[in-house]
Motif scaffolding. Structure first.
Motif, PDB file in Angstrom:
ATOM      1  N   THR A 188      -2.061   4.237   6.195  1.00 56.45           N
ATOM      2  CA  THR A 188      -1.690   2.825   6.109  1.00 56.45           C
ATOM      3  C   THR A 188      -2.371   1.991   7.182  1.00 56.45           C
ATOM      4  OG1 THR A 188       0.457   3.407   5.155  1.00 56.45           O
ATOM      5  CG2 THR A 188       0.232   1.206   6.110  1.00 56.45           C
ATOM      6  N   ALA A 189      -2.347   2.464   8.418  1.00 55.51           N
ATOM      7  CA  ALA A 189      -2.953   1.695   9.513  1.00 55.51           C
ATOM      8  C   ALA A 189      -4.433   1.458   9.243  1.00 55.51           C
ATOM      9  CB  ALA A 189      -2.759   2.425  10.838  1.00 55.51           C
ATOM     10  N   ARG A 190      -5.122   2.496   8.787  1.00 59.25           N
ATOM     11  CA  ARG A 190      -6.548   2.332   8.476  1.00 59.25           C
ATOM     12  C   ARG A 190      -6.743   1.312   7.359  1.00 59.25           C
ATOM     13  NH1 ARG A 190     -10.132   7.100   5.842  1.00 59.25           N
ATOM     14  NH2 ARG A 190      -8.960   6.390   4.019  1.00 59.25           N
ATOM     15  N   HIS A 191      -5.880   1.371   6.352  1.00 62.00           N
ATOM     16  CA  HIS A 191      -5.979   0.422   5.242  1.00 62.00           C
ATOM     17  C   HIS A 191      -5.797  -1.010   5.726  1.00 62.00           C
ATOM     18  CE1 HIS A 191      -5.448  -1.332   1.247  1.00 62.00           C
ATOM     19  NE2 HIS A 191      -4.387  -1.957   1.738  1.00 62.00           N
ATOM     20  N   VAL A 192      -4.829  -1.244   6.608  1.00 59.09           N
ATOM     21  CA  VAL A 192      -4.569  -2.600   7.088  1.00 59.09           C
ATOM     22  C   VAL A 192      -5.753  -3.121   7.899  1.00 59.09           C
ATOM     23  CG1 VAL A 192      -3.091  -3.995   8.587  1.00 59.09           C
ATOM     24  CG2 VAL A 192      -2.067  -2.356   7.008  1.00 59.09           C
ATOM     25  N   TRP A 193      -6.355  -2.258   8.722  1.00 63.35           N
ATOM     26  CA  TRP A 193      -7.527  -2.700   9.480  1.00 63.35           C
ATOM     27  C   TRP A 193      -8.688  -3.030   8.549  1.00 63.35           C
ATOM     28  CZ3 TRP A 193      -7.220  -4.655  13.972  1.00 63.35           C
ATOM     29  CH2 TRP A 193      -6.288  -4.181  14.906  1.00 63.35           C
ATOM     30  N   ILE A 194      -8.861  -2.234   7.487  1.00 62.73           N
ATOM     31  CA  ILE A 194      -9.899  -2.546   6.494  1.00 62.73           C
ATOM     32  C   ILE A 194      -9.588  -3.882   5.814  1.00 62.73           C
ATOM     33  CG2 ILE A 194     -10.889  -1.824   4.283  1.00 62.73           C
ATOM     34  CD1 ILE A 194     -10.524   1.082   5.214  1.00 62.73           C
ATOM     35  N   TYR A 195      -8.324  -4.090   5.518  1.00 61.83           N
ATOM     36  CA  TYR A 195      -7.866  -5.349   4.904  1.00 61.83           C
ATOM     37  C   TYR A 195      -8.234  -6.545   5.774  1.00 61.83           C
ATOM     38  CZ  TYR A 195      -4.096  -8.906   4.395  1.00 61.83           C
ATOM     39  OH  TYR A 195      -3.377 -10.059   4.298  1.00 61.83           O
ATOM     40  N   TYR A 198       0.836  -1.207   0.000  1.00 63.59           N
ATOM     41  CA  TYR A 198       0.000   0.000   0.000  1.00 63.59           C
ATOM     42  C   TYR A 198       0.869   1.255   0.000  1.00 63.59           C
ATOM     43  CZ  TYR A 198      -3.431   3.473   1.463  1.00 63.59           C
ATOM     44  OH  TYR A 198      -4.235   4.594   1.520  1.00 63.59           O
ATOM     45  N   ASN A 199       1.904   1.270   0.821  1.00 61.06           N
ATOM     46  CA  ASN A 199       2.796   2.428   0.875  1.00 61.06           C
ATOM     47  C   ASN A 199       3.504   2.650  -0.460  1.00 61.06           C
ATOM     48  OD1 ASN A 199       2.277   3.222   3.504  1.00 61.06           O
ATOM     49  ND2 ASN A 199       3.862   1.917   4.378  1.00 61.06           N
ATOM     50  N   ARG A 200       3.855   1.554  -1.124  1.00 58.21           N
ATOM     51  CA  ARG A 200       4.531   1.685  -2.415  1.00 58.21           C
ATOM     52  C   ARG A 200       3.577   2.226  -3.479  1.00 58.21           C
ATOM     53  NH1 ARG A 200       6.414  -3.215  -2.793  1.00 58.21           N
ATOM     54  NH2 ARG A 200       4.963  -4.103  -4.313  1.00 58.21           N
ATOM     55  N   GLU A 201       2.333   1.786  -3.430  1.00 56.96           N
ATOM     56  CA  GLU A 201       1.364   2.227  -4.434  1.00 56.96           C
ATOM     57  C   GLU A 201       0.762   3.587  -4.103  1.00 56.96           C
ATOM     58  OE1 GLU A 201      -1.422  -0.977  -4.499  1.00 56.96           O
ATOM     59  OE2 GLU A 201      -0.119  -2.310  -5.689  1.00 56.96           O
ATOM     60  N   HIS A 202       0.839   4.011  -2.835  1.00 63.01           N
ATOM     61  CA  HIS A 202       0.309   5.317  -2.410  1.00 63.01           C
ATOM     62  C   HIS A 202       1.388   6.042  -1.613  1.00 63.01           C
ATOM     63  CE1 HIS A 202      -3.125   2.571  -2.899  1.00 63.01           C
ATOM     64  NE2 HIS A 202      -3.799   3.625  -3.332  1.00 63.01           N
ATOM     65  N   PRO A 203       2.427   6.544  -2.293  1.00 66.53           N
ATOM     66  CA  PRO A 203       3.565   7.144  -1.573  1.00 66.53           C
ATOM     67  C   PRO A 203       3.184   8.349  -0.729  1.00 66.53           C
ATOM     68  CG  PRO A 203       3.684   7.573  -3.947  1.00 66.53           C
ATOM     69  CD  PRO A 203       2.610   6.559  -3.743  1.00 66.53           C
ATOM     70  N   GLN A 204       2.062   9.002  -1.022  1.00 60.69           N
ATOM     71  CA  GLN A 204       1.638  10.158  -0.235  1.00 60.69           C
ATOM     72  C   GLN A 204       0.634   9.790   0.848  1.00 60.69           C
ATOM     73  OE1 GLN A 204       3.301  12.900  -0.916  1.00 60.69           O
ATOM     74  NE2 GLN A 204       4.263  11.802  -2.623  1.00 60.69           N
ATOM     75  N   GLY A 205       0.325   8.494   0.973  1.00 61.31           N
ATOM     76  CA  GLY A 205      -0.734   8.111   1.902  1.00 61.31           C
ATOM     77  C   GLY A 205      -0.275   7.306   3.090  1.00 61.31           C
ATOM     78  N   HIS A 206       0.949   7.558   3.566  1.00 60.20           N
ATOM     79  CA  HIS A 206       1.483   6.771   4.676  1.00 60.20           C
ATOM     80  C   HIS A 206       0.620   6.892   5.934  1.00 60.20           C
ATOM     81  CE1 HIS A 206       5.474   5.384   3.124  1.00 60.20           C
ATOM     82  NE2 HIS A 206       5.160   6.275   2.204  1.00 60.20           N
ATOM     83  N   SER A 207       0.030   8.055   6.137  1.00 63.28           N
ATOM     84  CA  SER A 207      -0.779   8.241   7.337  1.00 63.28           C
ATOM     85  C   SER A 207      -2.042   7.386   7.316  1.00 63.28           C
ATOM     86  CB  SER A 207      -1.162   9.719   7.480  1.00 63.28           C
ATOM     87  OG  SER A 207      -1.929  10.146   6.358  1.00 63.28           O
TER      88      SER A 207
END
Length: 379
Positions: free
Chosen positions: A299-306, A288-297
């Motif tokens: 990441t945690a939300r994305h992983v919980w959704i995952y 996710y960080n590699r595909e969204h370099p501006q969206g590091h903040s």
């Protein structure tokens, strides 16, 4: 030593005058935090996920024969399966089927094996009305393959934490530890064979004798692994990485627990799944960080959704097999086949997962290294 007798008194004066600067340098060095240990999640989370949690849970059963933990009941076991075990199967599918490139690169795991295995599963279901032999074959293959899967994952985690520590295991240490794991693998297979149907008395006798021999050989398996740890300490001057040692010890606890009571296999599966989800969660975050370099903040939300989607998908898959799947199988083949469908499809998921897992987790692969370690500081 007596500095007063030193023929060059200016040296003492220079040291004295430099003392304030020296103290400032020392204070600055002490104030600088030491580098944080490299980890998959955090060192503490890694430790609990890689095996400390399952050791704590199973310790009363292994050490004292206390089966209280096995009294959780079917409802709690079903909850743990749906919230942890089923998501860990689906997490491997997320990795192998993420992109077209990944599907083609792992075509054996993504296309050919599932196609052949699925065809045999439907054949087994169709034949279940008159003959359960094919269903039993699938269950035996699934159970036996699990031994390879468990021991392979344990070594993979040990190797990973060796790399993260900065002191990977040497060839000698690796060979000793893996030889011990292979003996434990054979023990696991003989444990599985204890459930051979009574229609095969000769196989039952062989399985009983083999299980006794491999139970004795377990001591050799432990000795080999401990020898690997000893050589590691002798070479590096430090004990093996704690997280690697705990991963190995967790496997020993799983096998000791199922030797005491076969039902403990359900808890061993949960412990194994927790290990796995920590690593797949890290891969998801790094990709996710590699595909969204501006969206590091985010990441945690994305992983919980995952993780949430894995759980929901697991519920859907189980419902699909147990409700419309059973109804359809009953209409096509009959009631006996319908009863076997959820069992056979679970065997399919298990076997496919074990094979896929062995294909996609190659630590020597540049893609795996990038996906698993790109969150770590370089150097």
């Amino acid at each position: 030593m007596c500095l007063a007798r030193e023929p060059r008194p200016l040296l003492g004066l220079e040291v004295f005058r430099g003392a304030p600067k020296l103290r400032r340098d020392l204070n600055a060095a002490n104030a600088t935090p030491s580098p944080r240990p490299k980890s998959i999640v955090t060192p503490q989370v890694d430790l609990w996920c890689v095996g400390l949690g399952s050791i704590v849970v199973l310790a009363p059963l292994v050490l004292f024969g206390d089966k209280t933990i096995l009294g959780l009941g079917l409802s709690m076991t079903a909850i743990l399966t749906m919230w942890i075990n089923m998501p860990h199967f689906l997490a491997s599918y997320r990795i192998v089927y993420r992109t077209k490139e990944s599907i083609l690169r792992h075509s054996g795991a993504s296309i050919y094996l599932p196609a052949v295995l699925l065809a045999y599963c439907f054949y087994a279901i169709a034949k279940a009305e008159t003959n359960l032999a094919h269903v039993e074959i699938l269950l035996m293959v699934s159970s036996g393959y699990l031994a390879w899967h468990y021991t392979g994952q344990i070594w993979g985690m040990m190797a990973t934490f060796g790399v993260l520590s900065g002191n990977p295991f040497s060839n000698l240490e690796r060979n000793l530890i893996r030889a011990g794991l292979r003996l434990q693998l054979v023990w696991h297979v003989t444990w599985v064979l204890q459930r051979v149907p009574p229609d095969y008395p000769w196989l039952l006798k062989f399985a009983g004798n083999a299980y006794f021999v491999m139970s004795v050989m377990t001591a050799v398996a432990y000795a080999l692994a401990l020898a690997g740890f000893w050589f590691y300490r002798r070479r590096t001057g430090a004990p093996p990485p704690l997280r690697a040692s705990i991963a190995w010890l967790a496997l020993c606890f799983w096998y000791a627990a199922i030797a005491r009571d076969r039902d403990a296999i359900l808890l061993a599966q949960i412990g194994h799944a927790v290990q796995y989800l920590a690593f797949t969660g890290r891969v998801e975050a790094n990709v996710y960080n590699r595909e969204h370099p501006q969206g590091h903040s985010l990441t945690a939300r994305h992983v919980w959704i995952y993780f949430g989607l894995l759980i929901l998908t697991g519920f859907f898959v189980v419902w699909l097999f147990e409700t419309p799947g059973v109804i359809l199988a009953n209409d096509i083949w009959g009631a006996a086949s319908a009863r076997q469908l959820p069992i056979v499809m679970l065997a399919f998921i298990n076997i496919h997962h074990y094979y896929t897992d062995g294909v996609i987790w190659k630590i020597s692969s540049p893609t795996v290294k990038q996906d698993l370690f790109s969150h770590l500081p370089r150097g």
